[in-house]
Motif scaffolding. Structure first.
Motif, PDB file in Angstrom:
ATOM      1  N   ARG A 117      47.074  34.408  37.615  1.00  0.00           N
ATOM      2  CA  ARG A 117      46.694  34.500  36.201  1.00  0.00           C
ATOM      3  C   ARG A 117      46.188  35.905  35.862  1.00  0.00           C
ATOM      4  N   ARG A 118      45.333  36.458  36.705  1.00  0.00           N
ATOM      5  CA  ARG A 118      44.750  37.769  36.412  1.00  0.00           C
ATOM      6  C   ARG A 118      45.762  38.901  36.596  1.00  0.00           C
ATOM      7  N   LEU A 119      46.794  38.649  37.373  1.00  0.00           N
ATOM      8  CA  LEU A 119      47.851  39.652  37.519  1.00  0.00           C
ATOM      9  C   LEU A 119      49.000  39.386  36.559  1.00  0.00           C
ATOM     10  N   ASP A 120      48.785  38.490  35.603  1.00  0.00           N
ATOM     11  CA  ASP A 120      49.691  38.270  34.472  1.00  0.00           C
ATOM     12  C   ASP A 120      51.063  37.736  34.877  1.00  0.00           C
ATOM     13  N   GLY A 121      51.214  37.265  36.127  1.00  0.00           N
ATOM     14  CA  GLY A 121      52.519  36.769  36.541  1.00  0.00           C
ATOM     15  C   GLY A 121      53.564  37.854  36.684  1.00  0.00           C
ATOM     16  N   VAL A 122      53.145  39.097  36.884  1.00  0.00           N
ATOM     17  CA  VAL A 122      54.086  40.219  37.043  1.00  0.00           C
ATOM     18  C   VAL A 122      54.543  40.277  38.503  1.00  0.00           C
ATOM     19  N   PRO A 123      55.839  40.156  38.763  1.00  0.00           N
ATOM     20  CA  PRO A 123      56.326  40.066  40.151  1.00  0.00           C
ATOM     21  C   PRO A 123      55.880  41.217  41.062  1.00  0.00           C
ATOM     22  N   LEU A 124      55.933  42.461  40.583  1.00  0.00           N
ATOM     23  CA  LEU A 124      55.529  43.577  41.437  1.00  0.00           C
ATOM     24  C   LEU A 124      54.063  43.465  41.823  1.00  0.00           C
ATOM     25  N   ALA A 125      53.207  43.109  40.862  1.00  0.00           N
ATOM     26  CA  ALA A 125      51.780  42.952  41.150  1.00  0.00           C
ATOM     27  C   ALA A 125      51.557  41.833  42.164  1.00  0.00           C
ATOM     28  N   LEU A 126      52.304  40.745  42.042  1.00  0.00           N
ATOM     29  CA  LEU A 126      52.174  39.631  42.975  1.00  0.00           C
ATOM     30  C   LEU A 126      52.644  40.028  44.381  1.00  0.00           C
ATOM     31  N   GLU A 127      53.695  40.827  44.443  1.00  0.00           N
ATOM     32  CA  GLU A 127      54.190  41.298  45.741  1.00  0.00           C
ATOM     33  C   GLU A 127      53.146  42.176  46.433  1.00  0.00           C
ATOM     34  N   LEU A 128      52.536  43.097  45.656  1.00  0.00           N
ATOM     35  CA  LEU A 128      51.501  43.966  46.214  1.00  0.00           C
ATOM     36  C   LEU A 128      50.273  43.150  46.616  1.00  0.00           C
ATOM     37  N   ALA A 129      49.946  42.152  45.802  1.00  0.00           N
ATOM     38  CA  ALA A 129      48.784  41.313  46.095  1.00  0.00           C
ATOM     39  C   ALA A 129      49.002  40.506  47.373  1.00  0.00           C
ATOM     40  N   ALA A 130      50.198  39.984  47.554  1.00  0.00           N
ATOM     41  CA  ALA A 130      50.488  39.210  48.766  1.00  0.00           C
ATOM     42  C   ALA A 130      50.372  40.083  50.010  1.00  0.00           C
ATOM     43  N   ALA A 131      50.836  41.322  49.913  1.00  0.00           N
ATOM     44  CA  ALA A 131      50.717  42.236  51.048  1.00  0.00           C
ATOM     45  C   ALA A 131      49.252  42.490  51.398  1.00  0.00           C
ATOM     46  N   ARG A 132      48.402  42.579  50.380  1.00  0.00           N
ATOM     47  CA  ARG A 132      46.963  42.782  50.602  1.00  0.00           C
ATOM     48  C   ARG A 132      46.325  41.521  51.186  1.00  0.00           C
ATOM     49  N   ALA A 133      46.664  40.373  50.603  1.00  0.00           N
ATOM     50  CA  ALA A 133      46.073  39.116  51.051  1.00  0.00           C
ATOM     51  C   ALA A 133      46.503  38.766  52.472  1.00  0.00           C
ATOM     52  N   ALA A 134      47.702  39.175  52.863  1.00  0.00           N
ATOM     53  CA  ALA A 134      48.176  38.889  54.220  1.00  0.00           C
ATOM     54  C   ALA A 134      47.308  39.559  55.274  1.00  0.00           C
ATOM     55  N   VAL A 135      46.640  40.646  54.875  1.00  0.00           N
ATOM     56  CA  VAL A 135      45.782  41.376  55.810  1.00  0.00           C
ATOM     57  C   VAL A 135      44.332  40.937  55.708  1.00  0.00           C
ATOM     58  N   PHE A 136      43.832  40.772  54.470  1.00  0.00           N
ATOM     59  CA  PHE A 136      42.397  40.541  54.256  1.00  0.00           C
ATOM     60  C   PHE A 136      42.057  39.135  53.771  1.00  0.00           C
ATOM     61  N   ILE A 157      42.938  35.730  50.893  1.00  0.00           N
ATOM     62  CA  ILE A 157      42.957  35.592  49.432  1.00  0.00           C
ATOM     63  C   ILE A 157      41.555  35.665  48.827  1.00  0.00           C
ATOM     64  N   ARG A 158      40.529  35.285  49.565  1.00  0.00           N
ATOM     65  CA  ARG A 158      39.172  35.329  49.018  1.00  0.00           C
ATOM     66  C   ARG A 158      38.762  36.782  48.720  1.00  0.00           C
ATOM     67  N   LYS A 159      39.047  37.666  49.640  1.00  0.00           N
ATOM     68  CA  LYS A 159      38.719  39.071  49.428  1.00  0.00           C
ATOM     69  C   LYS A 159      39.582  39.660  48.317  1.00  0.00           C
ATOM     70  N   LEU A 160      40.850  39.228  48.255  1.00  0.00           N
ATOM     71  CA  LEU A 160      41.730  39.724  47.204  1.00  0.00           C
ATOM     72  C   LEU A 160      41.186  39.371  45.825  1.00  0.00           C
ATOM     73  N   VAL A 161      40.710  38.145  45.650  1.00  0.00           N
ATOM     74  CA  VAL A 161      40.132  37.739  44.360  1.00  0.00           C
ATOM     75  C   VAL A 161      38.958  38.647  43.999  1.00  0.00           C
ATOM     76  N   ALA A 162      38.122  38.952  44.972  1.00  0.00           N
ATOM     77  CA  ALA A 162      36.963  39.812  44.717  1.00  0.00           C
ATOM     78  C   ALA A 162      37.378  41.233  44.361  1.00  0.00           C
ATOM     79  N   GLU A 163      38.566  41.673  44.805  1.00  0.00           N
ATOM     80  CA  GLU A 163      39.015  43.046  44.565  1.00  0.00           C
ATOM     81  C   GLU A 163      39.787  43.225  43.271  1.00  0.00           C
ATOM     82  N   LEU A 164      40.053  42.145  42.545  1.00  0.00           N
ATOM     83  CA  LEU A 164      40.879  42.251  41.353  1.00  0.00           C
ATOM     84  C   LEU A 164      40.226  43.082  40.253  1.00  0.00           C
TER      85      LEU A 164
END
Length: 501
Positions: A320-339, A341-348
């Motif tokens: 929702r916060r990344l507006d459903g934009v595919p590129l943003a979701l792809e970058l977010a998944a790469a971040r969440a795969a390392v750290f 999803i909880r940390k990713l939410v805090a970093e938004l």
């Protein structure tokens, strides 16, 4: 075109054909071949070759032997066409003659075949999610009009959608498909040359006349996918209009961040993927295309997400916060795969610093979230940029009246603000909604964060916040009077702006 035995050479295009097949010849080898051809049967010394081929380098004579060996392989049975003159140099033993019309036709056909091979559709290994209806709608639109332009903000998935549409058409029709990207093109002539190369046009000179493209498409049932038009929009529009007027069998599917504005053009706005509403059920969350894409990306990175309610709610928040934009979701998944999803939410709240892990092989504008916006931002006029900064203070939908009240000032009248809003909307920075009697506007959250960063880099943030507070003050008036209401609202907006940085 020059004919030497079975080989045809184009000195202008620096190309070599053997029995109408385009061969790959290194630049050094071609330089030597050109020198031998121009010598017209006379001996070319080793010193002449070294000066011509390696003018600024000191190299060993063995380098000549290596390049000559590759040339002799091209001539095959006629390898003695290049004869070594002991102690002196080299010369051609078969005269180089101008090629006839039949030879030229065969070479051109070979070039067109080669161009078709290289300009075929790229293979997309990532599944296209949530676009089935769009593919059908766009393919239907192309049946009724020669040009359809896919419009959308950076990272929305226009290219992948265009490839899917082109493939669906090619699978059920006899149309050839030609994929042309203008991403690295910088000017009008380069755009013409790029299109010409993809269509298989033989260029005698470095720069090709625009009208020369017409002959390449006549008699061909062709679908051209013209990708990344926005930075050379006028050139792209001119090329598209010329081609569709020259052939009734041509269809063009363009991708751009603003319309081409040509005759007979239809637009298709590529929307973000749908996102879950706050409080949605687990089943509703999983049905959203943005969530399915995010989870698919996570699975591809061997980082599965738990299916418990808490995890799904965090995924819903991310989408929702990344507006459903595919590129943003792809970058977010790469971040969440390392750290995680909880940390990713805090970093938004600081997404431009955290969402930077794009594919190394992707274009620079797709490697970070900020770079994707920078690419579009650079295409805005000075006034459009200024108005965008100021509109960042609206956290939700706003009217044209509100936009003018906040963005206009003594140096920027309302009519210029209105024109800038039209430009921002056409370039997909500003979204519009038609579900009320009066048209309203809004910025996607990531775009708003970007605009606020730019606003706070300027020296006018306080003035813009004050104008917004003054405009909204009547709605917040208290019994104690309007001045108190405006002051209180001003403090609230200032805190909100600081939190958004």
């Amino acid at each position: 075109m020059i004919k030497i035995g079975r080989v045809i050479v184009s000195l202008e295009m620096r190309e070599v054909y053997l029995e109408n097949r385009l061969l790959q010849v290194g630049s050094r080898a071609f330089d030597i071949l050109e020198l031998l051809i121009r010598a017209a049967g006379k001996t070319v010394t080793k010193d002449e070759i070294l000066r011509h081929v390696w003018p600024d380098s000191v190299v060993e004579e063995n380098n000549i032997h290596v390049q000559l060996s590759s040339l002799r392989k091209i001539f095959g049975a006629d390898s003695q066409v290049i004869r070594t003159i002991s102690g002196r140099g080299y010369r051609l033993t078969i005269p180089a003659e101008p090629s006839g019309p039949a030879d030229l036709h065969g070479a051109v056909a070979a070039r067109q075949a080669e161009a078709a091979r290289w300009s075929s559709l790229p293979v997309c290994h990532t599944p296209l999610i949530g676009r089935d209806a769009a593919i059908v709608d766009i393919a239907r639109a192309l049946k009724g009009t020669p040009i359809v332009t896919l419009l959308g903000s950076g990272g929305i998935g226009k290219t992948q959608l265009g490839i899917a549409v082109a493939k669906s058409i090619a699978d059920i029709s006899d149309m050839d498909v030609c994929f042309i990207t203008l991403a690295s093109v910088q000017n009008a002539q380069a755009a013409i040359n790029t299109v010409a190369d993809a269509l298989g046009v033989v260029r005698a000179d470095a720069d090709l006349p625009l009208q020369s493209l017409v002959a390449a498409i006549r008699g061909r049932k062709l679908l051209v996918l013209l990708d990344n038009c926005e930075h050379v929009i006028e050139s792209a529009a001119t090329i598209c209009e010329l081609l569709v007027q020259a052939s009734a069998d041509l269809r063009i599917l363009a991708t751009s961040r603003e319309p081409l504005r040509t005759r007979d053009e239809k637009f298709y706005w590529v929307a973000p993927l749908d996102t879950p509403e706050a409080g949605a059920s687990s089943q509703a969350i999983l049905c959203c295309a943005s969530v399915r894409m995010f989870l698919t990306q996570m699975n591809a990175l061997n980082a599965a997400v738990d299916s418990d309610r808490s995890s799904l709610e965090m995924v819903a928040t991310i989408c929702r916060r990344l507006d459903g934009v595919p590129l943003a979701l792809e970058l977010a998944a790469a971040r969440a795969a390392v750290f995680g999803i909880r940390k990713l939410v805090a970093e938004l709240d600081d997404r431009f610093q955290s969402l930077t892990g794009g594919r190394r092989t992707a274009p620079p504008r797709q490697q970070t979230l900020e770079a994707a916006l920078d690419w579009s931002y650079q295409l805005l006029s000075t006034t459009e940029r200024l108005v965008l900064h100021r509109l960042g203070v609206f956290p939700a939908r706003f009217s044209l009246e509100a936009a003018c009240a906040v963005a206009a000032c003594a140096r920027l009248p309302c009519n210029e603000v209105t024109e800038a809003i039209v430009g921002l909307a056409s370039k997909c920075f500003l979204m519009t909604t038609f579900d009320s009697k009066t048209k309203e506007y809004f910025l996607l959250e990531t775009t708003r964060e970007y605009a606020l960063r730019k606003l706070h880099e300027s020296d006018e943030a306080d003035a813009v916040l004050s104008r917004r507070a003054a405009y909204l003050a009547p709605a917040y008036e208290q019994p104690y009077g309007r001045v108190f209401g405006a002051a209180a609202l001003g403090g609230k907006l200032a805190m909100e702006a600081v939190a958004s940085r």
